[in-house]
Design a protein around this motif. Sequence first.
Motif, PDB file in Angstrom:
ATOM      1  N   CYS A  32       0.646   8.824  -4.367  1.00  0.00           N
ATOM      2  CA  CYS A  32       0.316   7.765  -3.400  1.00  0.00           C
ATOM      3  C   CYS A  32      -1.199   7.661  -3.227  1.00  0.00           C
ATOM      4  CB  CYS A  32       1.004   8.032  -2.059  1.00  0.00           C
ATOM      5  SG  CYS A  32       0.648   9.671  -1.396  1.00  0.00           S
ATOM      6  N   ILE A  33      -1.948   8.261  -4.148  1.00  0.00           N
ATOM      7  CA  ILE A  33      -3.415   8.285  -4.021  1.00  0.00           C
ATOM      8  C   ILE A  33      -4.066   7.284  -4.988  1.00  0.00           C
ATOM      9  CG2 ILE A  33      -5.479   9.747  -4.035  1.00  0.00           C
ATOM     10  CD1 ILE A  33      -3.341  10.531  -1.909  1.00  0.00           C
ATOM     11  N   SER A  47       5.905   1.467  -7.817  1.00  0.00           N
ATOM     12  CA  SER A  47       7.033   1.147  -6.941  1.00  0.00           C
ATOM     13  C   SER A  47       6.572   0.667  -5.573  1.00  0.00           C
ATOM     14  CB  SER A  47       7.892   2.396  -6.757  1.00  0.00           C
ATOM     15  OG  SER A  47       8.929   2.122  -5.836  1.00  0.00           O
ATOM     16  N   ARG A  48       7.221  -0.379  -5.074  1.00  0.00           N
ATOM     17  CA  ARG A  48       7.023  -0.855  -3.691  1.00  0.00           C
ATOM     18  C   ARG A  48       8.389  -1.181  -3.121  1.00  0.00           C
ATOM     19  NH1 ARG A  48       3.779  -5.879  -3.764  1.00  0.00           N
ATOM     20  NH2 ARG A  48       3.484  -5.495  -1.555  1.00  0.00           N
ATOM     21  N   LEU A  49       8.804  -0.444  -2.120  1.00  0.00           N
ATOM     22  CA  LEU A  49      10.166  -0.606  -1.591  1.00  0.00           C
ATOM     23  C   LEU A  49      10.308  -1.786  -0.638  1.00  0.00           C
ATOM     24  CD1 LEU A  49      13.074   0.384  -1.204  1.00  0.00           C
ATOM     25  CD2 LEU A  49      12.242   2.061   0.450  1.00  0.00           C
ATOM     26  N   GLY A  51       1.307   4.353  -3.998  1.00  0.00           N
ATOM     27  CA  GLY A  51       0.331   4.111  -2.944  1.00  0.00           C
ATOM     28  C   GLY A  51      -1.059   4.187  -3.534  1.00  0.00           C
ATOM     29  N   ASN A  65      -5.389  11.328   9.783  1.00  0.00           N
ATOM     30  CA  ASN A  65      -4.691  12.284   8.897  1.00  0.00           C
ATOM     31  C   ASN A  65      -4.257  13.561   9.630  1.00  0.00           C
ATOM     32  OD1 ASN A  65      -5.155  10.511   6.771  1.00  0.00           O
ATOM     33  ND2 ASN A  65      -7.018  11.569   6.114  1.00  0.00           N
ATOM     34  N   ASN A  81       4.561   4.300   9.878  1.00  0.00           N
ATOM     35  CA  ASN A  81       4.291   4.464   8.448  1.00  0.00           C
ATOM     36  C   ASN A  81       2.895   3.933   8.156  1.00  0.00           C
ATOM     37  OD1 ASN A  81       6.921   5.335   6.943  1.00  0.00           O
ATOM     38  ND2 ASN A  81       7.582   3.885   8.512  1.00  0.00           N
ATOM     39  N   ASN A 112      -1.254  14.124  11.122  1.00  0.00           N
ATOM     40  CA  ASN A 112       0.180  14.438  11.151  1.00  0.00           C
ATOM     41  C   ASN A 112       0.653  15.242   9.953  1.00  0.00           C
ATOM     42  OD1 ASN A 112      -0.369  11.722   9.885  1.00  0.00           O
ATOM     43  ND2 ASN A 112       1.790  11.872   9.365  1.00  0.00           N
ATOM     44  N   MET A 168      -2.292   9.040  13.156  1.00  0.00           N
ATOM     45  CA  MET A 168      -2.016   8.915  11.712  1.00  0.00           C
ATOM     46  C   MET A 168      -3.285   8.567  10.941  1.00  0.00           C
ATOM     47  SD  MET A 168       0.776   6.589   9.652  1.00  0.00           S
ATOM     48  CE  MET A 168       2.144   7.715   9.651  1.00  0.00           C
ATOM     49  N   TYR A 224      -6.866  19.925  -2.397  1.00  0.00           N
ATOM     50  CA  TYR A 224      -7.654  19.066  -3.288  1.00  0.00           C
ATOM     51  C   TYR A 224      -9.115  18.993  -2.859  1.00  0.00           C
ATOM     52  CZ  TYR A 224      -7.321  15.392   0.296  1.00  0.00           C
ATOM     53  OH  TYR A 224      -7.418  14.678   1.464  1.00  0.00           O
ATOM     54  N   GLY A 256      -6.314   6.486  -2.416  1.00  0.00           N
ATOM     55  CA  GLY A 256      -7.569   6.903  -3.043  1.00  0.00           C
ATOM     56  C   GLY A 256      -8.220   5.779  -3.834  1.00  0.00           C
ATOM     57  N   SER A 270       2.678  14.612   4.022  1.00  0.00           N
ATOM     58  CA  SER A 270       2.916  13.261   4.557  1.00  0.00           C
ATOM     59  C   SER A 270       4.409  13.097   4.837  1.00  0.00           C
ATOM     60  CB  SER A 270       2.473  12.218   3.520  1.00  0.00           C
ATOM     61  OG  SER A 270       3.271  12.337   2.353  1.00  0.00           O
ATOM     62  N   GLY A 271       4.754  11.997   5.455  1.00  0.00           N
ATOM     63  CA  GLY A 271       6.178  11.709   5.670  1.00  0.00           C
ATOM     64  C   GLY A 271       6.928  11.717   4.351  1.00  0.00           C
ATOM     65  N   ALA A 280      -2.662  18.960  -0.792  1.00  0.00           N
ATOM     66  CA  ALA A 280      -2.931  18.538   0.593  1.00  0.00           C
ATOM     67  C   ALA A 280      -4.357  18.949   0.920  1.00  0.00           C
ATOM     68  CB  ALA A 280      -1.947  19.168   1.573  1.00  0.00           C
ATOM     69  N   VAL A 307      10.884   6.984   4.652  1.00  0.00           N
ATOM     70  CA  VAL A 307      10.277   7.957   3.727  1.00  0.00           C
ATOM     71  C   VAL A 307      11.322   8.693   2.874  1.00  0.00           C
ATOM     72  CG1 VAL A 307       8.163   8.238   5.069  1.00  0.00           C
ATOM     73  CG2 VAL A 307      10.048   9.838   5.435  1.00  0.00           C
TER      74      VAL A 307
HETATM   75  N1  LIG Z   1       5.461   2.139  -2.310  1.00  0.00           N
HETATM   76  C1  LIG Z   1       6.326   2.360  -1.353  1.00  0.00           C
HETATM   77  O1  LIG Z   1       7.442   1.853  -1.365  1.00  0.00           O
HETATM   78  C2  LIG Z   1       5.941   3.266  -0.215  1.00  0.00           C
HETATM   79  C3  LIG Z   1       6.866   3.584   0.786  1.00  0.00           C
HETATM   80  C4  LIG Z   1       6.467   4.480   1.798  1.00  0.00           C
HETATM   81  C5  LIG Z   1       5.178   5.002   1.790  1.00  0.00           C
HETATM   82  N2  LIG Z   1       4.325   4.624   0.803  1.00  0.00           N
HETATM   83  C6  LIG Z   1       2.974   5.187   0.725  1.00  0.00           C
HETATM   84  O2  LIG Z   1       3.102   6.582   0.732  1.00  0.00           O
HETATM   85  C7  LIG Z   1       1.932   7.166   1.252  1.00  0.00           C
HETATM   86  C8  LIG Z   1       2.309   8.188   2.288  1.00  0.00           C
HETATM   87  O3  LIG Z   1       2.847   7.508   3.416  1.00  0.00           O
HETATM   88  P1  LIG Z   1       3.258   8.323   4.726  1.00  0.00           P
HETATM   89  O4  LIG Z   1       3.621   7.322   5.774  1.00  0.00           O
HETATM   90  O5  LIG Z   1       4.238   9.354   4.346  1.00  0.00           O
HETATM   91  O6  LIG Z   1       1.819   8.979   5.032  1.00  0.00           O
HETATM   92  P2  LIG Z   1       1.303   9.973   6.147  1.00  0.00           P
HETATM   93  O7  LIG Z   1       2.410  10.759   6.742  1.00  0.00           O
HETATM   94  O8  LIG Z   1       0.421   9.201   7.045  1.00  0.00           O
HETATM   95  O9  LIG Z   1       0.388  10.992   5.282  1.00  0.00           O
HETATM   96  C9  LIG Z   1      -0.657  10.546   4.499  1.00  0.00           C
HETATM   97  C10 LIG Z   1      -1.543  11.736   4.129  1.00  0.00           C
HETATM   98  O10 LIG Z   1      -2.210  11.435   2.911  1.00  0.00           O
HETATM   99  C11 LIG Z   1      -3.408  12.192   2.825  1.00  0.00           C
HETATM  100  N3  LIG Z   1      -4.492  11.319   2.400  1.00  0.00           N
HETATM  101  C12 LIG Z   1      -4.953  10.212   3.039  1.00  0.00           C
HETATM  102  N4  LIG Z   1      -5.947   9.640   2.336  1.00  0.00           N
HETATM  103  C13 LIG Z   1      -6.117  10.405   1.230  1.00  0.00           C
HETATM  104  C14 LIG Z   1      -7.006  10.339   0.099  1.00  0.00           C
HETATM  105  N5  LIG Z   1      -7.910   9.350  -0.027  1.00  0.00           N
HETATM  106  N6  LIG Z   1      -6.907  11.311  -0.855  1.00  0.00           N
HETATM  107  C15 LIG Z   1      -6.013  12.304  -0.744  1.00  0.00           C
HETATM  108  N7  LIG Z   1      -5.147  12.430   0.301  1.00  0.00           N
HETATM  109  C16 LIG Z   1      -5.202  11.481   1.266  1.00  0.00           C
HETATM  110  C17 LIG Z   1      -3.658  12.777   4.237  1.00  0.00           C
HETATM  111  O11 LIG Z   1      -3.303  14.151   4.204  1.00  0.00           O
HETATM  112  P3  LIG Z   1      -4.393  15.287   3.801  1.00  0.00           P
HETATM  113  O12 LIG Z   1      -4.900  15.835   5.103  1.00  0.00           O
HETATM  114  O13 LIG Z   1      -3.578  16.252   3.009  1.00  0.00           O
HETATM  115  O14 LIG Z   1      -5.467  14.610   3.011  1.00  0.00           O
HETATM  116  C18 LIG Z   1      -2.659  12.018   5.102  1.00  0.00           C
HETATM  117  O15 LIG Z   1      -2.254  12.756   6.245  1.00  0.00           O
HETATM  118  C19 LIG Z   1       1.075   6.012   1.761  1.00  0.00           C
HETATM  119  O16 LIG Z   1       0.141   5.675   0.777  1.00  0.00           O
HETATM  120  C20 LIG Z   1       2.079   4.893   1.910  1.00  0.00           C
HETATM  121  O17 LIG Z   1       1.509   3.616   1.831  1.00  0.00           O
HETATM  122  C21 LIG Z   1       4.671   3.788  -0.186  1.00  0.00           C
END
Ligand SMILES: NC(=O)c1ccc[n+]([C@@H]2O[C@H](COP(=O)([O-])OP(=O)(O)OC[C@H]3O[C@@H](n4cnc5c(N)ncnc54)[C@H](OP(=O)(O)O)[C@@H]3O)[C@@H](O)[C@H]2O)c1
Length: 332
Positions: A216-217, A264-266, A239, A320, A40, A322, A317, A192, A242, A151-152, A172, A124
């Motif tokens: 998440c940006i 939210s933060r899980l 998240g 970017n 993650n 995946n 990861m 975007y 950005g 993303s995941g 995306a 996720v």
């Molecule tokens: N708050 C919570 O409880 C919680 C829980 C789980 C995950 N999260 C957050 O959720 C987000 C996704 O996690 P994940 O593990 O599913 O991620 P992931 O599978 O690694 O995918 C993230 C994708 O976000 C895009 N991205 C990265 N930086 C960017 C930016 N500056 N602007 C726009 N798009 C961007 C990229 O795709 P593109 O090629 O399309 O740009 C990247 O592949 C993360 O921020 C993570 O910290 C939060």
Amino acid sequence: MLAVHFDKPGGPENLYLKEVEKPSPGEGEVLLKVVASALNRADLLQRQGQYDPPPGASSILGLEASGYVVELGPGCQGQWKIGDPAMALLPGGGQAQYVTIPEGLLMPIPAGLTLPQAAAIPEVWLTAFQLLHLLGNVQAGDTVLIHAGSSGVGTAAIQLTRIAGATPLVTAGSQHKLQMAEKLGAAAGFNYKEEDFSEATLKFTKGAGVNIILDCIGGSYWEKNVTCLALDGRWVLYGLMGGANISGPLFSKLFFKRGSLITSRLRCRDKKYKQMLVKAFTEQILPHFSTEGPQRLLPVLDRVFPVTEIQEAHAHMETNKNVGKIVLELPQ
Ligand SMILES: NC(=O)c1ccc[n+]([C@@H]2O[C@H](COP(=O)([O-])OP(=O)(O)OC[C@H]3O[C@@H](n4cnc5c(N)ncnc54)[C@H](OP(=O)(O)O)[C@@H]3O)[C@@H](O)[C@H]2O)c1
């Protein structure tokens, strides 16, 4: 046991497998022999020294795992028995050969899924479920804009939006990722990097905007988000990929939409909340992973790495690359 380890914060090159002490289950906990875990964004941040585990959690990376129950701690209620396959939501510790976990945070493996597929579910899918239902209060007929659609979290959110009877739109950064999101059920996707997603979203919704944004940006998207939010819309921020800083009239724009900004933060939620979430997800969503109906849910796996290739997995990861989840297999 072997566990993913780093001695000092930094790049993926700092990661290695280290022999550490095997944990033993405390009151109400079980010991899981880990077959697979998944990566993650939180793991990347923790490795960089930007995200400490919550108090009391293992400092070993890994927010989820699948495997077999091999030991029951004192006071377990008989929900699980030795040898049961299970998957778990964890505050840390999943990228190791064994992990302890409160019995209420384990879930059964849906019929027909392998253990590596199951390892891609807890973090996720529970996040996406929580964002949509508990925080976003998704309703049939809503339109939901999901950023980082491949993303995941995004791949889970698209499918959950569909089974809630709502319409998912995604953003995306490549055509390939948008196509994958559309295959999963996105009604439309916007690159975007090439177009203004808020204009495209307003066009798609005939000017009404979206009822929910899963964001998440953060910083770089704030103005476009509030521009394409519908009246009474819910903007769920989970998240900050950005950035965290903004400049401009966020409050007035949100105020005139009567919009809600929810965060939210899980990972740092307490055990009681996580158990409630796991129970609701197990009852309401897990059966959809096993059925053969038209709305079958599927964890989306990008690649499976042996945990010995943990450095390559992080680099994959971080760049970017995946679509969906990066899974790690532990030595048995
Ligand atoms: N708050 C919570 O409880 C919680 C829980 C789980 C995950 N999260 C957050 O959720 C987000 C996704 O996690 P994940 O593990 O599913 O991620 P992931 O599978 O690694 O995918 C993230 C994708 O976000 C895009 N991205 C990265 N930086 C960017 C930016 N500056 N602007 C726009 N798009 C961007 C990229 O795709 P593109 O090629 O399309 O740009 C990247 O592949 C993360 O921020 C993570 O910290 C939060």
